[in-house]
Scaffold this motif. Structure first.
Motif, PDB file in Angstrom:
ATOM      1  N   ASN A 145      -2.004   8.899  -2.350  1.00 36.66           N
ATOM      2  CA  ASN A 145      -2.335   8.166  -3.524  1.00 36.66           C
ATOM      3  C   ASN A 145      -1.020   7.849  -4.454  1.00 36.66           C
ATOM      4  O   ASN A 145      -0.877   6.923  -5.041  1.00 36.66           O
ATOM      5  N   ASP A 146      -0.153   9.065  -4.578  1.00 35.53           N
ATOM      6  CA  ASP A 146       1.262   8.871  -5.269  1.00 35.53           C
ATOM      7  C   ASP A 146       2.304   9.137  -4.260  1.00 35.53           C
ATOM      8  O   ASP A 146       2.673  10.155  -3.710  1.00 35.53           O
ATOM      9  N   GLU A 147       3.310   8.011  -4.328  1.00 30.38           N
ATOM     10  CA  GLU A 147       4.596   8.281  -3.610  1.00 30.38           C
ATOM     11  C   GLU A 147       5.455   8.986  -4.133  1.00 30.38           C
ATOM     12  O   GLU A 147       6.374   9.585  -3.336  1.00 30.38           O
ATOM     13  N   ASN A 148       5.290   9.292  -5.284  1.00 32.64           N
ATOM     14  CA  ASN A 148       6.273  10.319  -5.929  1.00 32.64           C
ATOM     15  C   ASN A 148       6.304  11.545  -5.409  1.00 32.64           C
ATOM     16  O   ASN A 148       7.249  12.503  -5.849  1.00 32.64           O
ATOM     17  N   ASP A 149       5.300  11.988  -4.723  1.00 37.32           N
ATOM     18  CA  ASP A 149       5.000  13.514  -4.236  1.00 37.32           C
ATOM     19  C   ASP A 149       5.802  13.654  -3.079  1.00 37.32           C
ATOM     20  O   ASP A 149       6.056  14.889  -2.299  1.00 37.32           O
ATOM     21  N   PHE A 150       6.567  12.452  -2.367  1.00 35.77           N
ATOM     22  CA  PHE A 150       6.899  12.724  -1.209  1.00 35.77           C
ATOM     23  C   PHE A 150       8.465  12.103  -1.139  1.00 35.77           C
ATOM     24  O   PHE A 150       8.466  11.026  -1.939  1.00 35.77           O
ATOM     25  N   GLN A 151       9.417  12.768  -0.248  1.00 34.33           N
ATOM     26  CA  GLN A 151      10.615  11.789   0.105  1.00 34.33           C
ATOM     27  C   GLN A 151      11.119  11.855   1.400  1.00 34.33           C
ATOM     28  O   GLN A 151      10.551  12.629   2.011  1.00 34.33           O
ATOM     29  N   ILE A 152      11.779  11.000   1.879  1.00 32.92           N
ATOM     30  CA  ILE A 152      12.372  10.691   3.063  1.00 32.92           C
ATOM     31  C   ILE A 152      13.023  12.141   3.403  1.00 32.92           C
ATOM     32  O   ILE A 152      13.917  12.686   2.777  1.00 32.92           O
ATOM     33  N   GLY A 153      12.808  12.739   4.782  1.00 31.02           N
ATOM     34  CA  GLY A 153      13.418  13.849   5.056  1.00 31.02           C
ATOM     35  C   GLY A 153      12.883  15.178   4.690  1.00 31.02           C
ATOM     36  O   GLY A 153      13.121  16.149   5.208  1.00 31.02           O
ATOM     37  N   GLN A 154      11.790  15.087   3.969  1.00 29.74           N
ATOM     38  CA  GLN A 154      10.792  16.177   3.784  1.00 29.74           C
ATOM     39  C   GLN A 154      10.199  16.723   4.808  1.00 29.74           C
ATOM     40  O   GLN A 154       9.564  16.015   5.816  1.00 29.74           O
ATOM     41  N   VAL A 155      10.217  18.287   5.293  1.00 30.18           N
ATOM     42  CA  VAL A 155       9.552  18.695   6.117  1.00 30.18           C
ATOM     43  C   VAL A 155       8.261  19.063   5.745  1.00 30.18           C
ATOM     44  O   VAL A 155       8.105  19.813   4.831  1.00 30.18           O
ATOM     45  N   LEU A 156       7.256  18.865   6.648  1.00 32.10           N
ATOM     46  CA  LEU A 156       5.812  19.294   6.501  1.00 32.10           C
ATOM     47  C   LEU A 156       5.506  20.261   7.502  1.00 32.10           C
ATOM     48  O   LEU A 156       5.539  19.800   8.699  1.00 32.10           O
ATOM     49  N   ASN A 157       5.157  21.357   7.079  1.00 30.61           N
ATOM     50  CA  ASN A 157       4.670  22.555   8.128  1.00 30.61           C
ATOM     51  C   ASN A 157       3.284  22.755   7.998  1.00 30.61           C
ATOM     52  O   ASN A 157       2.398  22.175   7.290  1.00 30.61           O
ATOM     53  N   TYR A 215       0.978  -1.129  -0.101  1.00 28.55           N
ATOM     54  CA  TYR A 215       0.062   0.027   0.045  1.00 28.55           C
ATOM     55  C   TYR A 215       0.954   1.358  -0.011  1.00 28.55           C
ATOM     56  O   TYR A 215       1.957   1.143   0.242  1.00 28.55           O
ATOM     57  N   ASN A 216       0.355   2.260  -0.343  1.00 28.51           N
ATOM     58  CA  ASN A 216       1.140   3.581  -0.482  1.00 28.51           C
ATOM     59  C   ASN A 216       0.790   4.592   0.874  1.00 28.51           C
ATOM     60  O   ASN A 216      -0.201   4.684   1.414  1.00 28.51           O
ATOM     61  N   ALA A 217       1.710   4.757   1.467  1.00 26.90           N
ATOM     62  CA  ALA A 217       1.584   5.570   2.758  1.00 26.90           C
ATOM     63  C   ALA A 217       2.887   6.315   3.193  1.00 26.90           C
ATOM     64  O   ALA A 217       4.068   5.785   2.507  1.00 26.90           O
ATOM     65  N   ILE A 218       2.727   7.150   4.088  1.00 20.97           N
ATOM     66  CA  ILE A 218       4.127   7.915   4.375  1.00 20.97           C
ATOM     67  C   ILE A 218       4.247   7.889   5.974  1.00 20.97           C
ATOM     68  O   ILE A 218       2.945   7.941   6.553  1.00 20.97           O
ATOM     69  N   GLN A 219       5.247   7.703   6.384  1.00 16.94           N
ATOM     70  CA  GLN A 219       5.414   7.632   7.797  1.00 16.94           C
ATOM     71  C   GLN A 219       5.922   9.084   8.246  1.00 16.94           C
ATOM     72  O   GLN A 219       7.070   9.616   7.828  1.00 16.94           O
ATOM     73  N   VAL A 220       5.177   9.904   9.489  1.00 17.19           N
ATOM     74  CA  VAL A 220       5.355  11.045   9.467  1.00 17.19           C
ATOM     75  C   VAL A 220       6.006  11.019  11.165  1.00 17.19           C
ATOM     76  O   VAL A 220       5.305  10.693  11.895  1.00 17.19           O
ATOM     77  N   GLY A 221       7.212  11.826  11.540  1.00 17.62           N
ATOM     78  CA  GLY A 221       7.725  11.756  12.754  1.00 17.62           C
ATOM     79  C   GLY A 221       7.491  13.382  13.344  1.00 17.62           C
ATOM     80  O   GLY A 221       7.529  14.335  12.536  1.00 17.62           O
ATOM     81  N   TYR A 222       7.192  13.332  14.464  1.00 15.40           N
ATOM     82  CA  TYR A 222       7.106  14.744  15.372  1.00 15.40           C
ATOM     83  C   TYR A 222       7.492  14.691  16.539  1.00 15.40           C
ATOM     84  O   TYR A 222       7.647  13.808  17.300  1.00 15.40           O
ATOM     85  N   GLY A 223       8.187  15.902  16.930  1.00 17.55           N
ATOM     86  CA  GLY A 223       8.592  15.968  18.388  1.00 17.55           C
ATOM     87  C   GLY A 223       9.894  15.500  18.501  1.00 17.55           C
ATOM     88  O   GLY A 223      10.385  14.323  18.709  1.00 17.55           O
ATOM     89  N   ASN A 224      11.033  16.497  18.315  1.00 20.24           N
ATOM     90  CA  ASN A 224      12.359  15.979  18.697  1.00 20.24           C
ATOM     91  C   ASN A 224      12.687  15.748  20.325  1.00 20.24           C
ATOM     92  O   ASN A 224      12.262  16.351  20.899  1.00 20.24           O
ATOM     93  N   VAL A 225      13.531  14.685  20.358  1.00 21.64           N
ATOM     94  CA  VAL A 225      14.073  14.075  21.689  1.00 21.64           C
ATOM     95  C   VAL A 225      15.389  13.769  21.601  1.00 21.64           C
ATOM     96  O   VAL A 225      16.161  13.699  20.804  1.00 21.64           O
ATOM     97  N   SER A 226      15.958  13.279  22.760  1.00 22.15           N
ATOM     98  CA  SER A 226      17.334  12.913  22.909  1.00 22.15           C
ATOM     99  C   SER A 226      17.438  11.242  22.464  1.00 22.15           C
ATOM    100  O   SER A 226      16.272  10.762  22.602  1.00 22.15           O
ATOM    101  N   ASN A 227      18.477  11.182  22.200  1.00 20.19           N
ATOM    102  CA  ASN A 227      18.823   9.632  21.741  1.00 20.19           C
ATOM    103  C   ASN A 227      18.335   8.405  22.898  1.00 20.19           C
ATOM    104  O   ASN A 227      17.880   7.535  22.678  1.00 20.19           O
TER     105      ASN A 227
END
Length: 207
Positions: free
Chosen positions: A86-98, A46-58
């Motif tokens: 719908n289309d995975e070509n519109d997104f790439q790893i490391g892209q920032v969403l605001n 399936y097509n999906a993106i995983q989004v991360g939020y909230g900077n923390v320490s290691n």
């Protein structure tokens, strides 16, 4: 399918429109979110993106979580959530969403965990009527009879009884975006959203 963002509830207030009408609003701190993984039909089904939020320490993450993010050279993030696309070509790893992914006047669905109110009785949980308060009655806030006689001789599943109230995932649909502050990543939406101030929320455009 619309891509959502993660954010936190700041609190509620009220603002005035051009006509002088009072609008009850909720202030949300949304993003910035980082795309940590892009899933495709060929590889994942399936097509999906995983989004991360909230900077923390290691040290706050487990080794598998750290390895997953370090493989993509992304800083440690506290929350990860998937959104179908719908289309995975519109997104790439490391892209920032605001927060500029939204627009004023747009309708959004807000999902989060509701306020927990503890173990409660039937009057508070299901708006049951109470028993008589006088004439010798000793049944004021009790459930009364909960079962039947010989057949089937048991309490059926789903019976409304005392239990925990709140602390469940709730979604409020079609809330209108009133204002957007791209500098502070602030989203002002009309109405209320689940949870207390500081609660983690998922904001997705309504389809």
């Amino acid at each position: 399918m619309a891509v959502g963002l993660l954010g936190n509830k700041i609190g509620m207030t009220q603002i005035f429109d051009e006509s002088g009408n009072i609008i009850p609003v909720t202030i949300l701190k949304v993003g910035p979110c980082v795309i940590t993984q892009v899933k495709t039909v060929e590889k994942d089904g399936y097509n999906a993106i995983q989004v991360g939020y909230g900077n923390v320490s290691n040290k706050t993450l487990t080794q598998p979580e750290l390895g997953h993010l370090q493989k993509s050279k992304i800083q440690p993030l506290k929350y990860l959530k998937e959104f179908r696309i719908n289309d995975e070509n519109d997104f790439q790893i490391g892209q920032v969403l605001n927060v500029d992914a939204f627009s004023e006047g747009q309708l959004v669905n807000v999902r989060g965990k509701s306020i927990g109110k503890g173990f409660s009785g039937l009057q508070k949980r299901y708006n049951f009527a109470r028993g008589p308060m006088t004439h010798g009655s000793k049944n004021h806030r009790k459930p009364g009879s909960i079962g039947m006689g010989t057949t089937p001789g048991r309490v059926l599943p789903g019976k409304k009884m005392s239990g925990q109230v709140g602390n469940k995932i709730a979604t409020i649909q079609k809330l209108k975006v009133i204002q957007i502050n791209t500098e502070e990543n602030i989203l002002v939406i009309k109405g209320s959203v689940p949870g207390k101030p500081g609660n983690l929320l998922s904001i997705v455009p309504s389809e």
